[in-house]
Motif scaffolding. Sequence first.
Motif, PDB file in Angstrom:
ATOM      1  N   ILE A  69       7.336  -1.120  -4.051  1.00  0.00           N
ATOM      2  CA  ILE A  69       7.342  -1.759  -5.361  1.00  0.00           C
ATOM      3  C   ILE A  69       6.409  -2.970  -5.335  1.00  0.00           C
ATOM      4  O   ILE A  69       6.114  -3.511  -4.276  1.00  0.00           O
ATOM      5  N   ASN A  70       5.962  -3.362  -6.528  1.00  0.00           N
ATOM      6  CA  ASN A  70       5.161  -4.579  -6.617  1.00  0.00           C
ATOM      7  C   ASN A  70       6.069  -5.773  -6.916  1.00  0.00           C
ATOM      8  O   ASN A  70       7.299  -5.642  -6.950  1.00  0.00           O
ATOM      9  N   ALA A  71       5.473  -6.940  -7.161  1.00  0.00           N
ATOM     10  CA  ALA A  71       6.268  -8.151  -7.375  1.00  0.00           C
ATOM     11  C   ALA A  71       7.108  -8.075  -8.642  1.00  0.00           C
ATOM     12  O   ALA A  71       8.105  -8.788  -8.775  1.00  0.00           O
ATOM     13  N   GLY A  72       6.717  -7.202  -9.569  1.00  0.00           N
ATOM     14  CA  GLY A  72       7.490  -7.008 -10.798  1.00  0.00           C
ATOM     15  C   GLY A  72       8.545  -5.931 -10.661  1.00  0.00           C
ATOM     16  O   GLY A  72       9.151  -5.519 -11.649  1.00  0.00           O
ATOM     17  N   LYS A  73       8.747  -5.458  -9.426  1.00  0.00           N
ATOM     18  CA  LYS A  73       9.754  -4.437  -9.104  1.00  0.00           C
ATOM     19  C   LYS A  73       9.441  -3.075  -9.717  1.00  0.00           C
ATOM     20  O   LYS A  73      10.338  -2.259  -9.937  1.00  0.00           O
ATOM     21  N   LEU A  74       8.162  -2.827  -9.989  1.00  0.00           N
ATOM     22  CA  LEU A  74       7.736  -1.524 -10.494  1.00  0.00           C
ATOM     23  C   LEU A  74       7.216  -0.681  -9.335  1.00  0.00           C
ATOM     24  O   LEU A  74       6.599  -1.203  -8.398  1.00  0.00           O
ATOM     25  N   PRO A  75       7.450   0.644  -9.360  1.00  0.00           N
ATOM     26  CA  PRO A  75       6.992   1.503  -8.269  1.00  0.00           C
ATOM     27  C   PRO A  75       5.470   1.551  -8.193  1.00  0.00           C
ATOM     28  O   PRO A  75       4.779   1.568  -9.213  1.00  0.00           O
ATOM     29  N   VAL A  76       4.958   1.557  -6.966  1.00  0.00           N
ATOM     30  CA  VAL A  76       3.521   1.657  -6.738  1.00  0.00           C
ATOM     31  C   VAL A  76       3.273   2.710  -5.666  1.00  0.00           C
ATOM     32  O   VAL A  76       4.204   3.177  -5.003  1.00  0.00           O
ATOM     33  N   SER A  77       2.016   3.060  -5.498  1.00  0.00           N
ATOM     34  CA  SER A  77       1.636   3.964  -4.417  1.00  0.00           C
ATOM     35  C   SER A  77       0.924   3.167  -3.337  1.00  0.00           C
ATOM     36  O   SER A  77       0.570   2.006  -3.535  1.00  0.00           O
ATOM     37  N   GLU A  78       0.725   3.785  -2.190  1.00  0.00           N
ATOM     38  CA  GLU A  78      -0.007   3.138  -1.108  1.00  0.00           C
ATOM     39  C   GLU A  78      -1.255   3.953  -0.806  1.00  0.00           C
ATOM     40  O   GLU A  78      -1.228   5.177  -0.805  1.00  0.00           O
TER      41      GLU A  78
END
Length: 220
Positions: A69-78
């Motif tokens: 997750i990012n700092a806004g708690k949204l899912p991200v990819s790597e």
Amino acid sequence: MVTRISREELAARIAGHIPEGSIVNLGIGAPTLVADFLPEGLEIILHTENGMLGMGPKPALGDVDPDLINAGKLPVSELTGAAFFHHADSFAMMRGGHLDVCVLGAFQVSESGDLANWSTGAPGAIPAVGGAMDLAIGAKDVYVMTDLLTKQGESKLVAACTYPLTGVGCVTRVYTDHAIFDVTPDGLRVREAFGENTVEQLEELTGLSLTDAAALGEEN
């Protein structure tokens, strides 16, 4: 008459202005959209303050990893080569001048580049500035992504901020739904006006004296 562009269109403009090789932090909210519009084939490394370098775009629903997750708690990819590290190390990167660009939201930006983006003083408002001040002062270039006007029709570009400051003289450029503005020693300069907007109309909306990059031959 078109006078505004969408947040997605604005995110694409910002993404197209980020130089290759940059290490970039995208703030909470609308700035996270920029990740989805970064040009393919360019090396632009995304940083998130909760401890990751090499963040990719928003994943498809079936590919969500709840631990990413990012700092806004949204899912991200790597992306290949992504790195994970302690929160303190992440803030050391921010404070140590290791970020080339950060993209932040704003409540107000002054014509001299002061940023207010964490509190309006209203009941229930965010209680603390958080990492925004570290990003605003630590990044080499600070891009602000925001609507030009509040829901009440007031300009977010002001002569002097009336909300608590995040950083003083830190903003490089302001991307709004009406136009893009550069912060200069002589005040705000209209880099690009969208749709039917003119410099004169933008002056009426903001109540500020603006210069025109096109008239000076400085627009891109």
